[in-house]
Design an enzyme around this catalytic site. Sequence first.
Site, short mmCIF file in Angstrom:
data_model
loop_
_atom_site.label_atom_id
_atom_site.label_comp_id
_atom_site.label_asym_id
_atom_site.label_seq_id
_atom_site.Cartn_x
_atom_site.Cartn_y
_atom_site.Cartn_z
N ASN A 113 0.87 -1.17 0.00
CA ASN A 113 0.00 0.00 0.00
C ASN A 113 0.91 1.23 0.00
O ASN A 113 1.48 1.58 1.03
CB ASN A 113 -0.89 -0.02 1.25
N LYS A 130 0.13 4.22 -0.29
CA LYS A 130 -0.53 5.41 0.28
C LYS A 130 -0.30 6.61 -0.65
O LYS A 130 -0.27 6.43 -1.86
CB LYS A 130 -0.05 5.65 1.71
N HIS A 172 -9.58 1.15 4.82
CA HIS A 172 -8.31 1.35 5.53
C HIS A 172 -8.54 2.31 6.70
O HIS A 172 -9.35 3.24 6.60
CB HIS A 172 -7.26 1.92 4.57
N GLU A 196 -6.94 4.73 7.71
CA GLU A 196 -6.74 6.15 7.37
C GLU A 196 -7.98 6.72 6.67
O GLU A 196 -8.32 7.89 6.86
CB GLU A 196 -5.47 6.31 6.51
N GLU A 245 -5.30 -4.71 10.59
CA GLU A 245 -4.28 -3.69 10.81
C GLU A 245 -4.57 -2.95 12.11
O GLU A 245 -5.40 -2.02 12.12
CB GLU A 245 -4.29 -2.68 9.65
N GLY A 249 2.61 2.47 10.80
CA GLY A 249 3.57 3.56 10.64
C GLY A 249 4.26 3.96 11.93
O GLY A 249 4.91 5.01 11.99
N SER A 276 3.54 -1.93 10.44
CA SER A 276 4.98 -2.02 10.69
C SER A 276 5.56 -3.39 10.36
O SER A 276 6.48 -3.85 11.03
CB SER A 276 5.32 -1.62 12.12
P1 13P Z 1 3.10 0.50 7.71
O1 13P Z 1 3.63 -0.78 7.12
O2 13P Z 1 3.84 1.72 7.21
O3 13P Z 1 2.98 0.43 9.19
O4 13P Z 1 1.61 0.69 7.13
C1 13P Z 1 0.71 -0.36 7.22
C2 13P Z 1 -0.49 -0.02 6.45
O5 13P Z 1 -1.27 0.84 6.83
C3 13P Z 1 -0.74 -0.75 5.21
O6 13P Z 1 -2.02 -0.53 4.73
#
Ligand code: 13P
Length: 256
Positions: A11, A13, A97, A99, A169, A175, A215
């Site tokens: 992803n 982003k 997601h 976010e 997640e 992150g 992560s």
């Molecule tokens: P990270 O791997 O940067 O923690 O992000 C995970 C994520 O949100 C994947 O959709």
Amino acid sequence: MIPRKKLIAGNWKMNKTSADGVALVRDIVAAVGKQSEVEVVVCPPFTALESAARALEGSNVKLGAQNMHFESSGAFTGEVSAPMLRAIFTTHVILGHSERRSYFGETDALVNQKVIAALKNQLRPIFCVGESLAERESGSTLKVVQTQVERGLEGVSKELGQGIVVAYEPVWAIGTGKVASTDQAQEVHAFIRGLLVKLFGEPVAQKVRILYGGSMKPANAPELLAQKDIDGGLIGGASLEARSFVELVNAAAAIK
Ligand code: 13P
């Protein structure tokens, strides 16, 4: 029982221009584009999808979007639909997601409409769920995940349910560098599998891949990916560089 093929999805982003994305896809294709042990999906931003599609043509690497609208067309300024994504060879779409849920107000009901629209258009949703830090600390992780799964997948038939990928997640692990422990992750994955059994029955639930996200890095992936109900990863930060993403694909391939 046929083992579930591991799936590693990147992803990106809101990262990478179209040109940067092509360069990354080329490196990924060169390293793991021919292998078929692991399903590999890259999810660039909308503006990089079509060029990425061309760069991965002829390889086994698949293309995913990060969001979509539930209607096929119409007056929805700024939105993109499932048929539009399909027309540029997108096969997967990340939906719900955290976010999108937290910054853009996406509710379980909206995510549900998107999941159904994706499935009806032969797009495979990567349907995301996960608890916040406060929810984990108050002991409500399983309850929160149950609500998200049940509401997000409401009205999805057994037949369409086979097309789903679930991603667990934990929001506090995204992150932050704070990865869930293997026990914490496996507990929730097994719980989600149980919910899928109730929704779709055992044979379908055993086929659905449940990815871990938050992560995940080459260093912690082998242990996570070896868990019984962890069928792959949804990778953020480590998917932005070919080296770490390819290492994750190789880590998944090494699990027997
Ligand atoms: P990270 O791997 O940067 O923690 O992000 C995970 C994520 O949100 C994947 O959709």
